[in-house]
Design an enzyme around this catalytic site. Structure first.
Site, PDB file in Angstrom:
ATOM      1  N   ASP A 178     -15.294 -33.602  27.079  1.00 22.88           N
ATOM      2  CA  ASP A 178     -16.794 -33.938  28.003  1.00 22.88           C
ATOM      3  C   ASP A 178     -17.533 -32.871  28.027  1.00 22.88           C
ATOM      4  OD1 ASP A 178     -17.915 -35.804  29.675  1.00 22.88           O
ATOM      5  OD2 ASP A 178     -16.872 -34.533  31.363  1.00 22.88           O
ATOM      6  N   ASP A 236     -13.086 -34.289  33.183  1.00 27.62           N
ATOM      7  CA  ASP A 236     -12.649 -34.086  34.681  1.00 27.62           C
ATOM      8  C   ASP A 236     -13.196 -35.247  35.478  1.00 27.62           C
ATOM      9  OD1 ASP A 236     -15.584 -33.805  33.977  1.00 27.62           O
ATOM     10  OD2 ASP A 236     -15.714 -33.011  36.144  1.00 27.62           O
ATOM     11  N   ASP A 250     -14.095 -40.446  32.664  1.00 25.11           N
ATOM     12  CA  ASP A 250     -13.390 -39.863  31.624  1.00 25.11           C
ATOM     13  C   ASP A 250     -11.940 -40.607  31.621  1.00 25.11           C
ATOM     14  OD1 ASP A 250     -15.321 -38.077  30.630  1.00 25.11           O
ATOM     15  OD2 ASP A 250     -14.686 -36.828  32.211  1.00 25.11           O
TER      16      ASP A 250
END
Length: 634
Positions: A327, A523, A527
């Site tokens: 990410d 995080d 996600d």
């Protein structure tokens, strides 16, 4: 463990104390009969279905050791009359069950933790909402909201359902969906989503999707499906046991029969000893310890390095990873906007105090980054402050009117822009940074660049992953320019921009369908579905609790170098497990024929069950020592 440890201590060091055998029997009996009853129940079920697993091996060896020990304790004269010293093996039977149950307890707790992620996601939806009906406000449970209802959202409240703004405006924190740290300006006609947080303004919106139709509900469903779709990995020792158990039983029975046939005088005595010794020496101490000891040491070693690993499956899975998906916001980057650059007309930084004063009064999400950067500037009084929606702010300081905001605002208001400042701002825009200008009544005085800064460890971590032959992808909900700039700075060749939570999950699935073993690192709440879908999920320690709950590994320090470290540790741990299994098997391959009496016709040697127990212990020590080598390696 409380019952088994005293048995082990007495059995190893205090066998000659008064009533040693009855004490060990008293403590070992509840371990087998109550704590370990599941092994015997499962072994019986498997026997009825003509299959064997680790449970069969545990039940057989511990049961035989216990019954043989009980016989020796109650009728020692049977063996003494034949010149054989009767020994008991209560410690072997109870300690094996205790260790295996401890491993299963840790595994069960790890699985339990995965459900907390679902509970926390559900907690993002408020229990009540404020409806506006005929101009009157009414608080109702969220279950009563229907499409078309007008819902009021006050400052700081979480949005309950999906809809479209009808009246009012505000900034909404959508980081749970997009992962982006900057709140989004919402005006009439703009979409809002359940679970996102309203900031300073108030607005009314029309509900469009409620209940299980909201985007938040879809994320919850994706996490549930992804976690539920993972087939349980068949235990390595179960596969071994499927072959090992029938072989051991066959050898034990064959030894007993051969002793009866070949030694009519003492065949029954020697045959029973051989049968029991084979089954005791086959007791799955070393075999049972081979995997858990290496895993335990590996997980402990990882914790020392700032990598928290949830279970054995995660540690083993890491070595097979060939693709790592990262990410952007909060993983590759710090996850919060900061002022990265500044330039002032003629090098004069004096106007910085005015910019700090204006931004202190602004509601814009980037204002906090500017104020934090200019915190040492002298305080300035501002009057006539006005917010110019979507463009900037203006106010009067020391009798002079100032503007702060976009370049478009300055040009609209006829302010001159120095060519050098303009070139500097253009360069920052090319790097996907946001620029904030300050101008007085005549010209631009300075410009600042704001961006989500890349983590220092990112380029090195990406390089190490490439060197290990692992493909690295970056996925982000941000725009293409920002994604390209961050990927270039991190050294990442493959990236995707404008990806929402369901898109991230679908992307992971598409990589898996191509045959890749994928690790996802993220995080945020956005996600969580992708983390649950991945073969290995890694959360950043500074991220959301939900991401950490879903993930199999957590990087405590948020240092991306821990990702290649975890993969390297996984490779070493699995190598150690294989070495342990090798030693456990070598020991059994040598010990079982000797226990059966194969050397007796050659040199008259018959393995005593007590020596078999000692050999079993030595095998276990060798396995544990080999596992501890992991801890000593850098």
């Amino acid at each position: 463990m409380a019952l088994s440890l005293p048995v082990a201590v007495i059995g190893m060091f205090f066998m000659d104390i008064p009533l040693a055998n009855p004490i060990m029997w008293l403590l070992a009996t509840p371990v087998l009969g109550w704590c370990g009853r599941s092994f015997f129940v499962n072994a019986w079920r498997q026997l009825r279905h003509r299959t064997v697993t680790m449970d069969t091996l545990v039940a057989l060896s511990t049961g035989i050791a216990y019954l043989f020990s009980l016989f020796n304790m109650l009728w020692p004269e049977f063996w003494l009359a034949r010149g054989i010293q009767p020994h008991v093996y209560f410690e072997a039977s109870s300690v094996i069950i205790a260790f295996i149950l401890l491993g299963r307890l840790l595994e069960a707790r790890a699985k339990e933790n995965t459900t907390t992620a679902i509970r926390k996601l559900m907690g993002l939806q408020p229990r009540t909402v404020t409806l506006v009906v005929n101009g009157e406000r009414r608080e109702v449970p969220i279950e009563q909201v229907r499409p078309g209802n007008a819902v009021l959202v006050r400052p700081g409240e979480r949005i309950a359902v999906d809809g479209r703004i009808a009246d009012g405006a505000s900034y909404v924190d959508e980081s749970m969906l997009t992962g982006e740290p900057v709140a989004v300006r919402k005006e009439p006609g703009a979409e809002v989503f359940a679970g996102t947080i309203n900031q300073k303004g108030s607005f009314t919106f029309r509900a469009e999707k409620v209940g299980t139709d909201t985007l938040l509900a879809r994320i919850i469903r994706m996490v549930q499906e992804a976690q539920g779709s993972k087939a349980p990995v068949q235990q390595r020792v179960d596969r071994i046991a499927a072959v090992f158990v029938p072989v051991i039983i066959s050898v034990a029975l064959l030894a007993f029969v051969l002793w009866l046939l070949l030694d009519p005088a003492d065949g029954l005595t020697h045959g029973m000893l051989a049968l029991v010794t084979v089954l005791i020496i086959a007791c799955p101490c070393a075999l049972g310890l081979a995997t858990p000891t290496a895993i335990t040491v590996g997980i402990g070693k990882a914790a020392e390095e700032g990598i928290l690993i949830r279970d054995a499956e995660s540690l083993e899975a890491a070595r097979r990873i060939d693709t790592v998906v990262l990410d952007k916001t909060g993983t590759l980057t710090e996850g919060r906007p900061e002022v990265t650059d500044e330039a002032w007309l003629g090098g004069d930084r004096t106007p910085a105090a005015v910019l700090a004063a204006l931004e202190r009064l602004s509601e814009h999400p980037l204002a906090e980054a500017v104020v934090a950067h200019l915190k040492e500037a002298a305080p300035v009084s501002v009057t006539g402050f006005e917010s110019l929606t979507g463009r900037g702010v203006r106010g009067i300081a020391n009798g002079t009117a100032y503007l702060a905001g976009s370049e478009t605002l300055l040009r609209e208001q006829g302010r001159q822009i120095d060519p050098e400042l303009a070139r500097q701002a253009a360069r920052w825009l090319d790097e996907a940074k946001t620029v904030i200008w300050l101008a007085d009544e005549r010209q631009a005085l300075g410009v600042l660049a704001v961006a989500d800064t890349i983590r220092e460890s990112a380029p090195q971590a990406v390089r190490r992953l490439h060197e290990a032959g692992i493909t690295v992808w970056m996925v982000t909900g941000d725009n293409e320019n920002t994604a390209r700039a961050i990927a270039a700075r991190a050294g990442i060749e493959h990236w995707k921009s404008g990806v929402l939570p369901d898109g991230k999950c679908a992307f992971i699935r598409s990589l898996q369908e191509q045959g890749h073993r994928v690790a996802m690192t993220g995080d945020g709440i956005n996600d969580s579905a992708a983390l649950a879908q991945a073969d290995l999920s890694i959360a950043m320690g500074g991220g959301s609790d939900i991401a950490i709950d879903v993930a199999q590994m957590t990087i405590v320090s948020s240092d991306l170098n821990r990702i290649p470290d975890a993969i390297a540790l996984s490779v070493r741990t699995v190598r150690t497990i294989r070495q342990n299994l090798f030693w456990a098997f070598i020991y059994n391959l040598i010990g079982v024929p000797i226990a059966a009496g194969v050397l007796y016709p050659v040199c008259g040697f018959l393995l005593n069950p007590m020596i078999a127990g000692a050999a079993m212990a030595f095998s276990s020590v060798s396995v544990v020592t080999n596992s501890l080598r992991l801890k000593w390696r850098k």
